[in-house]
Design a protein around this motif. Structure first.
Motif, short mmCIF file in Angstrom:
data_model
loop_
_atom_site.label_atom_id
_atom_site.label_comp_id
_atom_site.label_asym_id
_atom_site.label_seq_id
_atom_site.Cartn_x
_atom_site.Cartn_y
_atom_site.Cartn_z
N TRP A 29 61.39 26.34 18.11
CA TRP A 29 61.87 27.59 17.53
C TRP A 29 62.51 28.47 18.60
N PRO A 36 61.31 27.68 11.55
CA PRO A 36 60.06 27.57 10.79
C PRO A 36 60.34 27.48 9.29
N LYS A 37 59.37 26.96 8.58
CA LYS A 37 59.45 26.94 7.12
C LYS A 37 59.37 28.38 6.63
N THR A 38 60.06 28.65 5.56
CA THR A 38 60.05 30.02 5.02
C THR A 38 58.63 30.47 4.66
N THR A 39 57.80 29.53 4.27
CA THR A 39 56.42 29.88 3.91
C THR A 39 55.61 30.30 5.14
N ASP A 40 56.09 29.96 6.34
CA ASP A 40 55.38 30.33 7.57
C ASP A 40 55.80 31.70 8.10
N ILE A 63 69.63 28.99 10.38
CA ILE A 63 69.53 28.47 9.01
C ILE A 63 70.94 28.28 8.44
N GLU A 67 73.17 24.65 7.04
CA GLU A 67 73.63 24.47 5.64
C GLU A 67 75.00 23.86 5.57
#
Length: 67
Positions: A29, A36-40, A63, A67
């Motif tokens: 990172w 990181p995952k968005t949930t993190d 991010i 894409e």
């Protein structure tokens, strides 16, 4: 703002311990080689005592590149 700047005086090892992650993951990172995952994001924000939006800003450009 870069993630490393957001971390301030918190070391990669300390953040990894707070998140239950590996230091290698945090290093990815910091170096921009991973995001990181968005949930993190909420957990990272809590560990660094910053708003989730500040954490998200650090990774938005990474991010978009993916894409």
């Amino acid at each position: 703002m870069q993630f490393k700047e957001l971390m301030g005086k918190v070391t990669q090892r300390e953040l990894a311990m707070k998140l239950g992650a590996t230091q290698q993951l945090i290093s990815r990172w910091v170096s921009g080689k991973g995001v990181p995952k968005t949930t993190d994001l909420p957990r990272i924000a809590k560990a660094l005592n910053v708003p989730v939006e500040r954490v998200l800003e650090c990774f938005t450009s990474e991010i978009q590149k993916a894409e």
